[in-house]
Design a protein around this motif. Structure first.
Motif, PDB file in Angstrom:
ATOM      1  N   GLU A  34       0.816  -1.193   0.050  1.00  0.00           N
ATOM      2  CA  GLU A  34       0.367   0.164   0.213  1.00  0.00           C
ATOM      3  C   GLU A  34       0.488   1.331   0.653  1.00  0.00           C
ATOM      4  N   GLU A  35       2.165   1.086  -0.084  1.00  0.00           N
ATOM      5  CA  GLU A  35       3.588   2.485   0.476  1.00  0.00           C
ATOM      6  C   GLU A  35       3.809   2.635  -0.520  1.00  0.00           C
ATOM      7  N   THR A  38       0.673   4.106  -2.986  1.00  0.00           N
ATOM      8  CA  THR A  38       0.419   5.513  -2.752  1.00  0.00           C
ATOM      9  C   THR A  38       1.355   6.368  -3.336  1.00  0.00           C
ATOM     10  N   GLU A  39       3.035   5.871  -2.940  1.00  0.00           N
ATOM     11  CA  GLU A  39       3.261   6.706  -4.036  1.00  0.00           C
ATOM     12  C   GLU A  39       3.337   7.031  -4.845  1.00  0.00           C
ATOM     13  N   LEU A  41       0.417   6.866  -6.736  1.00  0.00           N
ATOM     14  CA  LEU A  41      -0.805   7.781  -6.911  1.00  0.00           C
ATOM     15  C   LEU A  41      -0.389   8.912  -7.101  1.00  0.00           C
ATOM     16  N   LYS A  42       0.434   9.485  -5.726  1.00  0.00           N
ATOM     17  CA  LYS A  42       0.954  10.582  -5.337  1.00  0.00           C
ATOM     18  C   LYS A  42       1.645  11.298  -6.672  1.00  0.00           C
ATOM     19  N   ASP A  48      -5.316  11.665  -4.793  1.00  0.00           N
ATOM     20  CA  ASP A  48      -6.203  10.280  -4.990  1.00  0.00           C
ATOM     21  C   ASP A  48      -4.868   9.031  -3.891  1.00  0.00           C
ATOM     22  N   TYR A  49      -5.752   8.390  -3.178  1.00  0.00           N
ATOM     23  CA  TYR A  49      -5.809   7.699  -2.659  1.00  0.00           C
ATOM     24  C   TYR A  49      -6.407   6.044  -2.760  1.00  0.00           C
ATOM     25  N   THR A  67      -9.685   3.226  -5.575  1.00  0.00           N
ATOM     26  CA  THR A  67      -9.257   4.579  -5.241  1.00  0.00           C
ATOM     27  C   THR A  67     -10.139   5.333  -4.707  1.00  0.00           C
ATOM     28  N   GLN A  68     -10.352   6.646  -4.016  1.00  0.00           N
ATOM     29  CA  GLN A  68     -11.385   7.105  -3.467  1.00  0.00           C
ATOM     30  C   GLN A  68     -11.725   8.234  -4.922  1.00  0.00           C
TER      31      GLN A  68
END
Length: 94
Positions: A34-35, A38-39, A41-42, A48-49, A67-68
């Motif tokens: 997930e980390e 997340t990177e 997606l950034k 977004d997350y 994702t959101q």
């Protein structure tokens, strides 16, 4: 009979303890994945997350996240990551 019940209790206790060790390791590995997502997606879409871990893919060849903002993320067994937008259009494959 009491001795048999007690041996069964000890065996069940060992099984539960081993399962909890495995569950801890699973949570640790999920967190690492997930980390990384997340990177990614950034860089792709700053705000977004991940909102949900869906489970294994229909093809049973990886894991699926949502994702959101409606993207679907697939992390395949070969380590590749695919990101699809809410319309089902591929956005990224790494």
């Amino acid at each position: 009979m009491a001795e048999k019940i007690e041996k069964g209790k000890e065996r069940r206790s060992r099984i539960v303890q081993e399962l909890f060790k495995l569950y801890d390791r699973v949570r640790e590995l999920e967190g690492e994945l997930e980390e990384e997502i997340t990177e990614l997606l950034k860089r792709l879409d700053g705000g977004d997350y991940i909102i949900q871990f869906v489970g294994t893919t229909l093809e049973d060849d990886g894991l699926e996240y949502w994702t959101q903002r409606g993207k679907e993320i697939y992390v395949r067994v070969d380590g590749s990551i695919e990101v699809w937008d809410r319309r089902g259009k591929p956005v990224l494959r790494v």
